[in-house]
Design a protein around this motif. Structure first.
Motif: not given
Length: 988
Positions: A881-890, A892-895, A985-987
């Protein structure tokens, strides 16, 4: 909408809503298409402009229309003119591709103009095709960056135009050959089809003769029907029919339709178009054909184009009364594709790729696989920084996405097919590099903000500034080389722990303390003379301090360096010998090099696999110095690789070897001559051999252009087969002097067998496999059984007459450019080698980021104030498994994109489906409260995706096994081999 500025541009930061900003319209999409007359030959007129995001001029110069003495082109005027022309006639249609330009233009428009453009988009009169930041190259690009540049454009279009702005069609009409994984990625983005402009001339002739210019491309051996992509090859790249160009830059006569005039030419113009349409239709399978009307930077005077096209359509259709069967109308690629889909027929298939590309005999465009190797590495290095900056921004909740945008935008530009490809003018190459540099400067500020939050304990103040040393590959880091104390923090961007031996250029000896405060083994290895004399190197560091770092998954370790006193300076003994046999051996591998510096054996000790080498080293081809007047006089240049002879000459008949033995590393420094050398290194516990090569300045005082390769000649019985990756993902089998889809006529035995290598190439026999991993995209081949050759550097004195009008003769500091790079060599049993080379390739492209900081604090004081180790993960994630993208959109929101990066049947353990929990990756950020799965481009919920269905000649349906992933009831995600899944995703 959040708005900020950068360099005088208004930067529109995308929102995270999927709602359309405008009222939905029924005027866009397939249902609004004109499908023509089923009894006629329907010619779909597609008005378009192809706007290179840099080539002969920089992107700025192209946009503003400056330096027109080089090439007349001004994109801002094209867009101004097209919008006026569309406003004059509701029947007209236009497509646009390069969002890097459109984004600039959009930011300069009034609200009234923006609303007008939105109306055109909602009515289907203006359609965005591909929708990436650029029309990316397909040979020298990595899949991570292809996804990013498409996502960047798609995000902008979604937020400004809603569903009607979502691209559904790929328009890769100018790249020089086509990658199978490019097609796979577009299919995963939800595209229905792809149009190509350039395919090999032999392939084109065969397809045109057999009416197979359109096909279902099975772009993945792992992903099944969901990766199928309907693919069409255009008639003449992307230009109008001969004699029917109506742009300012063309000399063809306009349509003069006043019969009272002596130059009245309607019958001649109409018959020319009808004949061209019938000629084209002879090579296509249905009564629909597509006719691109435009070319490079056309439509600066859109009125001229459209006024003539209006007349052409009118008079051609009037000929139906006289028995003509040609029916023509304004259309778009998506409407043409929809007409083919509704034709009710089956289609042939294709499973290989479209490399290499030759436009004529002797004209193989395989040189650009390696051209400008320094820029190719800088692009890969910049992507590494971009992905890590996004991770740090997310885990620190710094919310600095607008600052990261500068590097994202620069990376999007550099994916262009005349950028990372190396086929631009030298001045433009400098501009690309400068854009990456400015982007990295912005990223460093984000990195500092992130570490200001992640490093301090409790309420401690932030540490001193963190900085990058970006030329440690030439053993230079000026800010730390004379310091008494400094720290080195290594961030591991992968979701697995990493063992790495790290090299720090120093002028003295240091005690290195790990995060627990324990001194760890560190050894001083002398910097080679080949490194010391690299032009531009100003460091006085004569040694590299090597230590082993055991890094946590998705986290960091900080190491403190304290200069040793004279009394403390008891260095571990390093044994150095000259011109004697050199045996490098660790727990896994033995490397045997004779006293003349010849590599003889690499032995995998654990598998008892021995690969023997008859030769290994550097060779050069003489670039053909033709005048390009005829195919047989084709010169070797930035695009084309054409060696004068089929035999490469060794760069030197002799070589010297220095053998360095330390506890953590063993090195053979092999000098071939004063411009070619290599260091073969074997680190403690490593499962691969590292080859660091240095080439340049390539001498040309003999007026001979030279193309430098490294060659590994082994005893493997490879039976004319070799294997190369596509954009860092799936691997394709290559067979020497063979093409799977046509009877190939051999004209260039060397360059005709070169393929792009983005991360690895291998050969194998029944029991053994020899793999070479690369640190950037390069061209390579296996021209003889058991042999692998990879082109490293090119310095040529002639232009290949493909537009640049400039020889590929890079220089720096007043002499030829020196390039340095790395290969990793893996020897293993052919049935079990996937695990090592897959993981090693991932670690080469997504390696730990090193940031330094100066400090005067002792370890006790520093460790009391700051964290020295940290990981975002508490659970161990599977190796595949590889984490290709982790991008904070706002806030509380992430891509987030996760992928399974093994292929089916590669490995007994890791080629099976795997399930992970997204929450385990985001645990340090918060609890996931909502998850929406998106298409790969991140611009559409996957549940809303509806792709067209295609049926193949053997009655397979593209929807037969196509399926939507089930809705997520929790945060568990199942991944199958080669699958990438994208989530918003929203956290809490």
């Amino acid at each position: 909408m959040h708005v900020s500025t950068y360099c005088g541009w208004i930067l529109i930061i995308v929102t995270i809503s999927f709602a359309s900003p405008t009222k939905p319209s029924t005027g866009c999409g397939y249902t609004a298409c004109n499908l023509g007359d089923p009894t006629k030959l329907n010619v779909h007129i597609v008005s378009h402009t192809h706007d290179d995001v840099g080539w002969l001029k920089t992107i700025d110069q192209y946009y503003y229309g400056s330096r027109n003495n080089i090439q007349h082109a001004g994109v801002q005027y094209i867009l101004d003119s097209v919008i006026r022309a569309l406003d004059e006639n509701a029947d007209r249609r236009f497509i646009y591709v390069e969002i890097a330009f459109f984004w600039r233009w959009w930011n300069e428009q009034t609200d009234a103009m923006r609303n007008k453009v939105r109306e055109f988009v909602n009515d289907g009169r203006l359609e965005f095709i591909s929708g990436g930041w650029c029309m990316n190259d397909e040979a020298a690009t990595h899949y991570n960056s292809i996804i990013d540049q498409h996502s960047l454009g798609a995000e902008f279009l979604r937020d400004q135009f809603g569903e009607c702005g979502r691209p559904k069609i790929g328009w890769q009409v100018d790249p020089f050959g086509h990658s199978r994984d490019q097609g796979s990625l577009l299919a995963q983005m939800g595209f229905d089809g792809l149009f190509q402009g350039r395919v090999d001339y032999q392939d084109w002739q065969t397809r045109n003769r057999t009416k197979t210019m359109e096909m279902v491309w099975k772009t993945s051996t792992n992903l099944g029907n969901q990766s199928w992509l309907f693919t069409a090859i255009l008639r003449d790249e992307y230009s109008p029919p001969d004699g029917l160009c109506f742009d300012d830059s063309c000399s063809d006569p306009p349509i003069m339709d006043d019969p009272r005039l002596h130059d009245y030419n309607v019958p001649e113009r109409v018959q020319a178009f009808i004949q061209a349409s019938r000629d084209q239709a002879a090579g296509y399978a249905t009564n629909h054909i597509i006719s691109p009307m435009g070319a490079d930077f056309h439509y600066e005077n859109a009125n001229e184009w459209f006024k003539n096209l209006d007349k052409l359509i009118k008079y051609v259709n009037l000929e139906q009364a006289n028995g003509s069967n040609v029916n023509t109308f304004y259309s778009t690629p998506s409407c043409y594709l929809y007409a083919l889909n509704k034709a009710g027929r089956t289609w042939t298939t294709k499973t290989d790729d479209f490399f290499p590309y030759a436009d004529r005999p002797h004209g193989f465009w395989t040189g650009y696989f390696t051209s400008r190797p320094a820029l190719k590495l800088y692009e890969r290095h910049s992507n590494n920084i971009l992905q890590i900056t996004r991770q740090l921004n997310a885990f620190s909740n710094s919310q600095l996405r607008d600052s990261i945008f500068v590097l994202s935008e620069a990376m999007g530009v550099v994916q262009h097919h005349d950028a990372v490809s190396g086929t631009e003018k030298q001045e433009v190459a400098f501009d690309y590099a400068q854009r990456l540099s400015v982007g990295i400067d912005n990223a460093i500020r984000v990195i500092n903000k992130a570490f200001d939050k992640l490093l301090p304990k409790d309420t401690q103040p932030a540490p001193g500034p963190q900085f990058l040393c970006q030329v440690t590959n030439i053993s230079e880091c000026l800010p730390i080389q004379d310091q008494t104390r400094f720290t080195l923090t290594l961030w591991n961007p992968t979701v697995h722990p990493v063992l790495q031996h790290y090299r720090v250029p120093v002028t003295r000896s240091y005690t290195v303390r790990d995060p627990t405060g324990q001194p760890i083994l560190s050894e001083l290895i002398p910097v080679s003379n080949a490194t010391k004399k690299i032009p531009g190197r100003t460091s006085t560091a004569g040694n590299q301090l090597i230590f082993r770092a055991n890094l946590p998954a998705l986290g960091f370790n900080t190491y403190l360096f304290e200069a040793k006193t004279t009394e403390e300076n008891q260095e571990p003994k390093v044994k150095i010998t000259q011109n004697a046999e050199c045996i490098l051996e660790n727990q896994n591998i033995r490397v045997e090099i004779d006293a003349q510096g010849n590599l003889q054996h690499i032995v995998n000790l654990r598998k008892s696999v021995d690969v023997s080498f008859s030769s290994q080293g550097f060779y050069w081809y003489q670039g053909f110095a033709g005048n390009n007047s005829h195919p047989e006089f084709q010169a070797s240049g930035a695009y084309v690789f054409r060696p004068l002879t089929q035999t490469a000459e060794p760069v030197s008949q002799t070589r010297t070897v220095t053998c360095i033995k330390a506890l953590s590393v063993q090195i053979a420094v092999i000098i071939f001559n004063d411009w070619a050398s290599q260091e073969i290194s074997l680190y403690d516990e490593a499962q691969h051999v590292e080859v660091e090569w240095t080439i340049g300045p390539i001498p040309v005082n003999d007026n001979i252009g030279k193309e430098i390769i490294i060659r590994y000649d082994t005893d493997i019985q490879s039976q004319a087969k070799y294997y190369t990756d596509a954009n860092g993902r799936e691997v394709l089998e290559r067979i020497r002097d063979y093409r799977p889809t046509w009877n190939y006529t051999i004209l260039e035995p060397v360059s005709g067998n070169y393929y792009p290598i983005n991360s690895r190439i291998w050969i194998k026999d029944q029991n053994r496999q020899f793999t070479v991993l690369t640190d950037r995209s390069e061209g390579g081949a296996s021209l003889h059984d058991g042999s692998v050759e990879i082109m490293l550097h090119r310095r040529l004195l002639y232009d290949d007459d493909l537009g640049v009008s400039e020889a590929l003769n890079e220089s720096a500091f007043g002499e030829g450019l020196v390039v340095r790079g790395r290969h990793s060599l893996v020897v293993d049993a052919s049935a079990t080698s996937a695990r090592i080379h897959r993981v090693s390739a991932q670690n080469m492209y997504m390696h730990p980021l090193a940031v330094y900081s100066l400090t005067q604090q002792t370890f006790a004081n520093y460790s009391a104030a700051y964290r020295l180790t940290w990981s975002a993960l508490t659970d161990v994630l599977p190796l595949n498994v590889h984490l290709l993208t982790l991008d904070q959109l706002g806030s509380k929101d992430y891509l987030i994109r996760v992928e399974h990066y093994f292929e089916m049947n590669e490995d007994d353990t890791y080629s099976h489906p795997v399930t992970i929990d997204l929450q385990s990756i985001l645990k340090s950020i918060g609890t996931i409260t909502n998850t929406v799965e998106l298409t790969l481009g991140g611009n559409l919920p996957l549940a809303e995706l509806q792709r067209l269905n295609w049926v193949t000649s053997d009655k397979e349906s593209s929807h037969a096994t196509d399926h939507k992933e089930p809705s997520l009831n929790d945060t568990s995600v199942r991944l199958t081999p080669m699958q990438i899944r994208t989530f918003q995703v929203t956290v809490a």
